[in-house]
Design an enzyme around this catalytic site. Sequence first.
Site, short mmCIF file in Angstrom:
data_model
loop_
_atom_site.label_atom_id
_atom_site.label_comp_id
_atom_site.label_asym_id
_atom_site.label_seq_id
_atom_site.Cartn_x
_atom_site.Cartn_y
_atom_site.Cartn_z
N ALA A 234 0.79 -1.23 0.00
CA ALA A 234 0.00 0.00 0.00
C ALA A 234 0.82 1.29 0.00
O ALA A 234 0.31 2.34 -0.38
CB ALA A 234 -0.90 0.00 1.23
N PRO A 236 3.42 4.38 -0.79
CA PRO A 236 3.14 5.43 0.20
C PRO A 236 1.67 5.82 0.34
O PRO A 236 1.37 6.79 1.03
CB PRO A 236 3.96 6.61 -0.32
CG PRO A 236 3.98 6.41 -1.80
CD PRO A 236 4.00 4.91 -2.02
N GLY A 238 -1.17 6.22 -2.09
CA GLY A 238 -2.08 6.88 -3.04
C GLY A 238 -3.41 6.14 -3.14
O GLY A 238 -4.49 6.74 -3.08
N GLU A 257 8.88 -0.13 6.40
CA GLU A 257 8.56 0.81 7.50
C GLU A 257 8.70 2.26 7.02
O GLU A 257 7.90 3.11 7.35
CB GLU A 257 9.51 0.60 8.69
CG GLU A 257 9.40 -0.78 9.33
CD GLU A 257 8.36 -0.86 10.44
OE1 GLU A 257 7.74 0.17 10.73
OE2 GLU A 257 8.16 -1.97 10.98
N ARG A 259 8.47 3.49 3.97
CA ARG A 259 7.38 3.89 3.07
C ARG A 259 6.06 4.01 3.84
O ARG A 259 5.23 4.85 3.52
CB ARG A 259 7.28 2.90 1.90
CG ARG A 259 8.48 3.04 0.94
CD ARG A 259 8.50 1.94 -0.10
NE ARG A 259 7.39 1.97 -1.02
CZ ARG A 259 7.38 2.57 -2.21
NH1 ARG A 259 8.46 3.19 -2.63
NH2 ARG A 259 6.33 2.52 -2.99
N ASP A 296 -1.38 -4.08 -5.39
CA ASP A 296 -0.54 -3.23 -6.27
C ASP A 296 0.88 -3.78 -6.13
O ASP A 296 1.69 -3.26 -5.37
CB ASP A 296 -0.64 -1.78 -5.80
CG ASP A 296 -0.04 -0.80 -6.78
OD1 ASP A 296 0.00 -1.10 -7.98
OD2 ASP A 296 0.38 0.28 -6.34
N CYS A 349 2.72 -1.19 -12.16
CA CYS A 349 3.11 -0.04 -12.99
C CYS A 349 4.25 -0.51 -13.90
O CYS A 349 5.37 -0.01 -13.84
CB CYS A 349 3.51 1.16 -12.14
SG CYS A 349 4.81 0.83 -10.95
#
Length: 415
Positions: A234, A236, A238, A257, A259, A296, A349
């Site tokens: 998850a 940072p 968004g 930790e 991030r 993600d 991504c």
Amino acid sequence: MTDPQGTASRRAAMRLLDAVLRKGLPLEAALDVAARDLERADDRGFAHAMAAEALRRLPDLDALIDSATKKRLPEDAKARFALRIALVQALAIGTPAHAAIATVLPLVEGGPKRLVHGVFGALMRQKAGLPEVPTLPSRVGDRWERNWGAGVAEAAARLLAVPPPLDLCFPPGAAPQMEGVSLMPGHLRLPSRTAVAGLTGYGEGRWWVQDVAASIPARLLGAGQGRTALDLCAAPGGKTMQLAAAGFAVTAVDASESRLARLGENLARTGLSAEVVAADVMAWEPPAPADAILLDAPCSATGIFRRHPEVLHRVRERAIRELAEGQSAMLARAAGWLKPGGTLVYSVCSLEPEEGEEVVERFLDARSDFRAVPVAPGELPEAVPGRSGFVRTLPGLWLEEGGADGFFIARFART
Ligand SMILES: C[S@@+](CC[C@H](N)C(=O)[O-])C[C@H]1O[C@@H](n2cnc3c(N)ncnc32)[C@H](O)[C@@H]1O
């Protein structure tokens, strides 16, 4: 010999290039060590900008260097690194030529100083320049052309030439009062180089920065009132903010930790809430199955090559295959945590089909209790390709408006 002002930031830029090209590190990860001599944030920023621009322009810088040397310099020659930093300043960043070379020569003191000076001087006398559209590294250009066609590889190169625009994401019905282009509800695009800190509403947490393509995965989970969501990988945050803003009761899980600290700051700034768990998804178990899951997954990040140009050089085919194995394992594990009737979104991504289409095809073959849920008419703008149940954003998408990151997104229902 005195150290001309500014040499320290060029030394940091050279170390950054070395960290990416010889050690295969991401730029951000290398910054602390490479820029250890720089106290001021703007010097660190300048070192990062020089290295990033050199990575965007590397094949063209190297072609110039090779055109001006009789004997081909090895890829890892110190002279080549120094020339890349001197030339990128003079030809792409706008540093006057005399300052570009004067700040770099001390870095090759006692070494190939004459060679660097000679090659740089010859190129300046010839009025050498860089092409308007950068050349992609041949391995990457060939791969993207093979997978997606020549037009996509060309669009990627065009996008590399300009800094990406600034995309803002905000909760439904809370559009910031600013001039911009909206490509979807909840999205506003501002011009490249807009400074975030100076914009109204940032401190008050009315919006957050997120590329328009990166906002698609959470959108595909729909409204969240009365539903639980697991946001896996998850940070940072968004997508955590989008899910929380859509009304989900979110559990956000990430292994990093540092991030997660940024995710915490983002939630605090926007006043949105989520339960935050620091854990390895491959070892953790949720206390109960969820109505919605967003995975993600960690990936090659080749879809965000504009912001992270090092991926063009450090990501090799073998790494893509290894990442795909990890993604398949993570997807199989996450699928077990979804309630029957629930919705799972998988995203990366990445512009590599091995990490996208091929992962989900294998998943669907293995799990007859899951089916792909295609994008419904009107759910996303017409421009976004949602064929065969999957969304694939490629570099040609919204090219005239400033482009979008490359993503693969699949949505599944558990029957
Ligand atoms: C693509 S980024 C996530 C971006 C995030 N979803 C967002 O929208 O801001 C991938 C994340 O996966 C995390 N990660 C990698 N391996 C992990 C694992 N085994 N378990 C949990 N998190 C992991 C990384 O720390 C990284 O934050």
